[in-house]
Every structure is written in C-alpha cells, then in structure tokens.
Design a protein around this motif. Sequence first.
Motif, mmCIF file in Angstrom:
data_model
loop_
_atom_site.group_PDB
_atom_site.id
_atom_site.type_symbol
_atom_site.label_atom_id
_atom_site.label_comp_id
_atom_site.label_asym_id
_atom_site.label_seq_id
_atom_site.Cartn_x
_atom_site.Cartn_y
_atom_site.Cartn_z
ATOM 1 N N GLY A 64 0.797 -1.228 0.000
ATOM 2 C CA GLY A 64 0.000 0.000 0.000
ATOM 3 C C GLY A 64 0.825 1.272 0.000
ATOM 4 N N ILE A 65 2.101 1.162 -0.383
ATOM 5 C CA ILE A 65 2.971 2.341 -0.370
ATOM 6 C C ILE A 65 3.309 2.742 -1.802
ATOM 7 N N ASP A 66 3.028 3.995 -2.124
ATOM 8 C CA ASP A 66 3.262 4.506 -3.477
ATOM 9 C C ASP A 66 4.615 5.232 -3.493
ATOM 10 N N ALA A 67 5.681 4.458 -3.728
ATOM 11 C CA ALA A 67 7.034 5.034 -3.724
ATOM 12 C C ALA A 67 7.367 5.591 -5.097
ATOM 13 N N LYS A 68 8.014 6.737 -5.106
ATOM 14 C CA LYS A 68 8.545 7.258 -6.375
ATOM 15 C C LYS A 68 9.763 6.415 -6.749
ATOM 16 N N LYS A 69 9.749 5.882 -7.952
ATOM 17 C CA LYS A 69 10.811 4.966 -8.366
ATOM 18 C C LYS A 69 12.201 5.570 -8.170
ATOM 19 N N GLU A 70 12.349 6.844 -8.551
ATOM 20 C CA GLU A 70 13.672 7.487 -8.490
ATOM 21 C C GLU A 70 14.095 7.823 -7.054
ATOM 22 N N ARG A 71 13.194 7.613 -6.106
ATOM 23 C CA ARG A 71 13.555 7.822 -4.703
ATOM 24 C C ARG A 71 13.965 6.494 -4.030
ATOM 25 N N ILE A 72 14.001 5.427 -4.792
ATOM 26 C CA ILE A 72 14.412 4.132 -4.235
ATOM 27 C C ILE A 72 15.914 3.973 -4.438
ATOM 28 N N MET A 73 16.638 4.008 -3.325
ATOM 29 C CA MET A 73 18.097 3.922 -3.362
ATOM 30 C C MET A 73 18.529 2.542 -2.854
ATOM 31 N N SER A 74 18.721 1.622 -3.804
ATOM 32 C CA SER A 74 19.249 0.304 -3.439
ATOM 33 C C SER A 74 20.770 0.360 -3.471
ATOM 34 N N SER A 75 21.418 -0.664 -2.921
ATOM 35 C CA SER A 75 22.885 -0.676 -2.977
ATOM 36 C C SER A 75 23.360 -0.872 -4.418
ATOM 37 N N ALA A 76 22.501 -1.426 -5.267
ATOM 38 C CA ALA A 76 22.842 -1.546 -6.694
ATOM 39 C C ALA A 76 22.854 -0.167 -7.351
ATOM 40 N N ILE A 77 21.806 0.587 -7.117
ATOM 41 C CA ILE A 77 21.715 1.945 -7.669
ATOM 42 C C ILE A 77 22.878 2.800 -7.162
ATOM 43 N N ALA A 78 23.131 2.700 -5.855
ATOM 44 C CA ALA A 78 24.212 3.504 -5.270
ATOM 45 C C ALA A 78 25.568 3.092 -5.827
ATOM 46 N N ALA A 79 25.751 1.778 -6.077
ATOM 47 C CA ALA A 79 27.021 1.306 -6.637
ATOM 48 C C ALA A 79 27.241 1.898 -8.027
ATOM 49 N N ALA A 80 26.197 1.877 -8.840
ATOM 50 C CA ALA A 80 26.309 2.418 -10.196
ATOM 51 C C ALA A 80 26.591 3.917 -10.160
ATOM 52 N N LYS A 81 25.903 4.617 -9.276
ATOM 53 C CA LYS A 81 26.132 6.061 -9.160
ATOM 54 C C LYS A 81 27.543 6.364 -8.637
ATOM 55 N N TYR A 82 28.008 5.519 -7.739
ATOM 56 C CA TYR A 82 29.360 5.671 -7.188
ATOM 57 C C TYR A 82 30.399 5.525 -8.299
ATOM 58 N N ILE A 83 30.212 4.506 -9.117
ATOM 59 C CA ILE A 83 31.143 4.276 -10.232
ATOM 60 C C ILE A 83 31.094 5.454 -11.203
ATOM 61 N N LYS A 84 29.879 5.865 -11.533
ATOM 62 C CA LYS A 84 29.706 6.985 -12.478
ATOM 63 C C LYS A 84 30.387 8.258 -11.972
ATOM 64 N N ARG A 85 30.259 8.481 -10.657
ATOM 65 C CA ARG A 85 30.789 9.730 -10.083
ATOM 66 C C ARG A 85 32.300 9.701 -9.922
ATOM 67 N N TRP A 86 32.836 8.572 -9.482
ATOM 68 C CA TRP A 86 34.248 8.522 -9.106
ATOM 69 C C TRP A 86 35.144 7.821 -10.119
ATOM 70 N N TYR A 87 34.575 6.943 -10.931
ATOM 71 C CA TYR A 87 35.384 6.158 -11.892
ATOM 72 C C TYR A 87 34.693 6.149 -13.251
ATOM 73 N N SER A 88 34.318 7.318 -13.748
ATOM 74 C CA SER A 88 33.451 7.359 -14.930
ATOM 75 C C SER A 88 34.084 6.723 -16.166
ATOM 76 N N GLU A 89 35.411 6.622 -16.166
ATOM 77 C CA GLU A 89 36.068 6.074 -17.358
ATOM 78 C C GLU A 89 36.213 4.554 -17.308
ATOM 79 N N ARG A 90 35.855 3.939 -16.203
ATOM 80 C CA ARG A 90 36.196 2.520 -16.046
ATOM 81 C C ARG A 90 35.057 1.582 -16.432
ATOM 82 N N SER A 91 35.438 0.471 -17.044
ATOM 83 C CA SER A 91 34.483 -0.594 -17.345
ATOM 84 C C SER A 91 34.408 -1.531 -16.140
ATOM 85 N N VAL A 92 33.343 -2.330 -16.107
ATOM 86 C CA VAL A 92 33.025 -3.108 -14.911
ATOM 87 C C VAL A 92 32.883 -4.595 -15.243
ATOM 88 N N TYR A 93 33.587 -5.431 -14.447
ATOM 89 C CA TYR A 93 33.255 -6.856 -14.430
ATOM 90 C C TYR A 93 32.296 -7.067 -13.271
#
Lengths: 257, 257
Positions: A64-93
């Motif tokens: 019964g909770i109407d969450a805004k999708k972009e307000r959901i911060m999972s550790s996956a989302i945060a990991a991707a944002k972390y990489i984008k912010r700090w290692y934008s040139e690097r590819s990922v295994y």
Amino acid sequence: MTIKKTYGAYCLDLDGTIYRGTEPVEEAAAFVKRLQLKEIEPYFVTNNASMTQQQLKAKLAGFGIDAKKERIMSSAIAAAKYIKRWYSERSVYMIGSDGLDQALRQEGIERVEEDAGIVLMGIDRNITYEKLAAACLEIRKGAVFLSTNQDLAFPSEKGFLPGNGAFTALVAASTDVDPVYIGKPEIHMLDAIQYESGLEKSEMVMIGDNYDTDIQAGIRFGIDTIHVNTGVTRMETVLEKEQPPSFAIENLKFWEV
Amino acid sequence: MTIKKTYGAYCLDLDGTIYRGTEPVEEAAAFVKRLQLKEIEPYFVTNNASMTQQQLKAKLAGFGIDAKKERIMSSAIAAAKYIKRWYSERSVYMIGSDGLDQALRQEGIERVEEDAGIVLMGIDRNITYEKLAAACLEIRKGAVFLSTNQDLAFPSEKGFLPGNGAFTALVAASTDVDPVYIGKPEIHMLDAIQYESGLEKSEMVMIGDNYDTDIQAGIRFGIDTIHVNTGVTRMETVLEKEQPPSFAIENLKFWEV
C-alpha cells in the motif's frame, strides 16, 4: 507524546522498518502517506542489490505504499552512481543479478568480461566457479574491488542462506584485497542522496530498525538518525550504545510531520 | 657433504618437493628410488583433494616415480580417515570432486544431501549457490564442519585462482563457524600415517619446500622435518625462523639413506 522535527530528506530503511518479510509495518505505511500529504517524497534505502527499482516499487505497492521509483536507493543503484561519479572512465566486471545489471545500464556503465577497471559484486544465485575466478583474476590485475553490501546471511523459509558479504569474503580472502562496500553501514547510499538532492546534512535523517546498519550509516554520515523498535535491534539495546541514535521511538506513529 | 639419518616413515610433499608444476625435481625422484632400493616405501603427503590416489599415482609415474597407491596421503584420504576414526556413525554432506568422493567411498562413509552429521568441503569447480547454501544450512543445524585444506589460491596458466580455503571462508563467514582443516599445516595427514603405521613420532620425518605448510605440519605434530630449497620458501628465510626445521638442505641429493 510525539516528536516533531522536519527534514528535507527522510531516508527510510525497508525490511524491519517499512515491512517485516511479507507483512507491512502499518505505522510506517501511514507515516509515508502523511509525508506525501505534505508533498514530501521519502527516500527508500535498502542494501538489496538483486531487485530493480521497478521491482522494489512493485513490492512497496503491495504494502500500500506509493514510492517514487527514483527515490528508491538500493545498494545496486548507489554502486552504479558511485562508479559513475568517481570512476566514470572505467568498465566493470560484474557478478550479480538483474537489479545490479539494470543499475549499471541506467548510468550507462560498460560491462566487460575481461580487463575490467572495476570488479563489482552483488548477490548472484547463478554463481559459478568461473565467475568467481574471473573476479579474483581481475582484482589481482589491479581492478578496483567494490561490493554492494556485506550481508553475510539472510533469512529464508529454509533458514539462513549465504549473502553477498560471504561471497565477497571469498574473493577478498583469495586475493588479499578488501573491497569498498556500498551498502549500509557504509555511507555511500546516503552520500548519493545528498549529492543528487543538494541538501545539507542537517536536512537529512536516516530511519531504521537495525542499529548496526541503518543507524550506523546515519551516524557515520553525520546526519540525524531515528531508531524504530519494529525490527532487528531492540530499543533498550540501542539506548545503551555509546553512540545512540538521535531519536528512538516505538514506531513511526510517534513522529509528527 | 651429506646428512644421514634413517626413519621408518619418510613423508614427502609433492608440489615444490617432488615436482614443480609439470617438471620433476630430479634429486627427489632419485631419492625415492634410493629409498625403494632399500625397500623403504615413502609416503606422499599432499593438500590436493580433487585427485584420487590412482590419479596421483599416475601423475607421479609421469615423473618416473613408482609410488605405492596406499602410501599416497591426500587431504581427501586423510579427511575420510579422520571421519571414519572420530565420527564413524555420521553421514556426510560433501562439496568436492572425484578425489574426495572416492576417499569417502573407500572408507564406506555415507553421503547425504540433508540432515548430515558432517559438512566436508573440498575444491569443486562445479560449485553452485545451492551447494554452498546447503552447507551453510547443515552447519547451522549443528553438523560438524570439516575442510580439506585452507589453500586460498593456487596458480594456473591464467593466474591465481580461488582455492578451497576461499570457499571454506565463505561458509565460515556466513555461519560464523570455523572448520577443522585436515591439510597441512594441520597435523591430520601425519596423524593418519602414524595411526596406520604404528610408528613412533621419532621414526617419522616430514620433507617439504613450504615452511608454512609442510614444515609447520611436521613441527606441530612433533616429528623431524627436512626443508628442501626447491620450491616456495627460500632456505635463508627458513633458517631465520624462530622454529627452524630439523634440517635444511639444498635438495635431496644431500640426504643419504
């Protein structure tokens, strides 16, 4: 008696705070509605890295909770944002599930099978020896080692199953390299919320049931914390801590917005 | 100058002592022949748990060494003998390869998929999440936790790959239970040799290139040790140890039998 203090960003843990397994925590669901009536959209902060934002949104909708999708911060989302912010040139295994794969896609991060700049680990139910071996080889060749969370075990109907933290421990033990963990009690999810919202730390609060993850993350990040007595850590335990949360309440009925 | 001291049981490490990768250590092969001319059959003591005694015998034959199959003490063989001796009534949930499976068969130990009395881990290139989860669940239900060896990594043509010790670390981290390790530097392989041969410790010697595994196992078991300078640990390093080996020689040409 209720407490009233207003924040710009309410960062809510999920399991133990918003729901317990398959049951909603009613007072938390009502709290989210009260925030939304005042046009405040809360953040949902979870160490889960296997589910996508869409899947987590659907799960919350089931309570019964109407969450805004972009307000959901999972550790996956945060990991991707972390990489984008700090290692934008690097590819990922990557070792992980849909949630992690999609998070990388959303940020436009390239996945490779060899010669990676970063090894990123999340829970993968289809783990193989070859995947773990590749992670070890890439780290030994110099890739930065990231992991979504250090959860060693999680409950299931059969009992406690090994979590991503245990698989990460395997790779760390074999390579003698310690990873950067993204999830709580580390600060990276809260840091990503601050970075994107532009809010001051004084305007943020972390709300959760687990002292060692939720409350610790808030304390380490230097923001207010609210402990709710609806999950893992008992209120009396929390109040005895050397660093107690800013506030400890039975449940979110006792928080005015 | 040669050293001469005669033992009842010569316990020889394999990799780094008898061969290096795909090349024999000639002085070691000649040493084995000299022993056999005097009708002494040496023991071969290896942490390897994936190969059967027959496979290890064939590997040694490829280096011109005629090993007696029953004198090959792998960590798989020692694990099975350990279970038979100390937990004869218990069934085993096993993660591992042919070598471990056959070792259990030889001792007549029952393998089960659930409700095991013992969880036994060895290297398994076909590892799955389900196998690791089952190990965790059985240990949490009270099964004794054994592991063939604590080798965290081993060399391959691609680089260092994760070894059984790393997978064991995963299960130990998730369950918070530490295993009993069978392989060197633990004493269980030497203990099994003594138990079966009926020799006194004073009649046994452990010969190896690796101080941290071979020599440590001998020291901990309380028998003589001979370090050979043909593998991992350099002689000058060994001589500086607080607990040096009984003897340190360049290679086995310098040991008279």
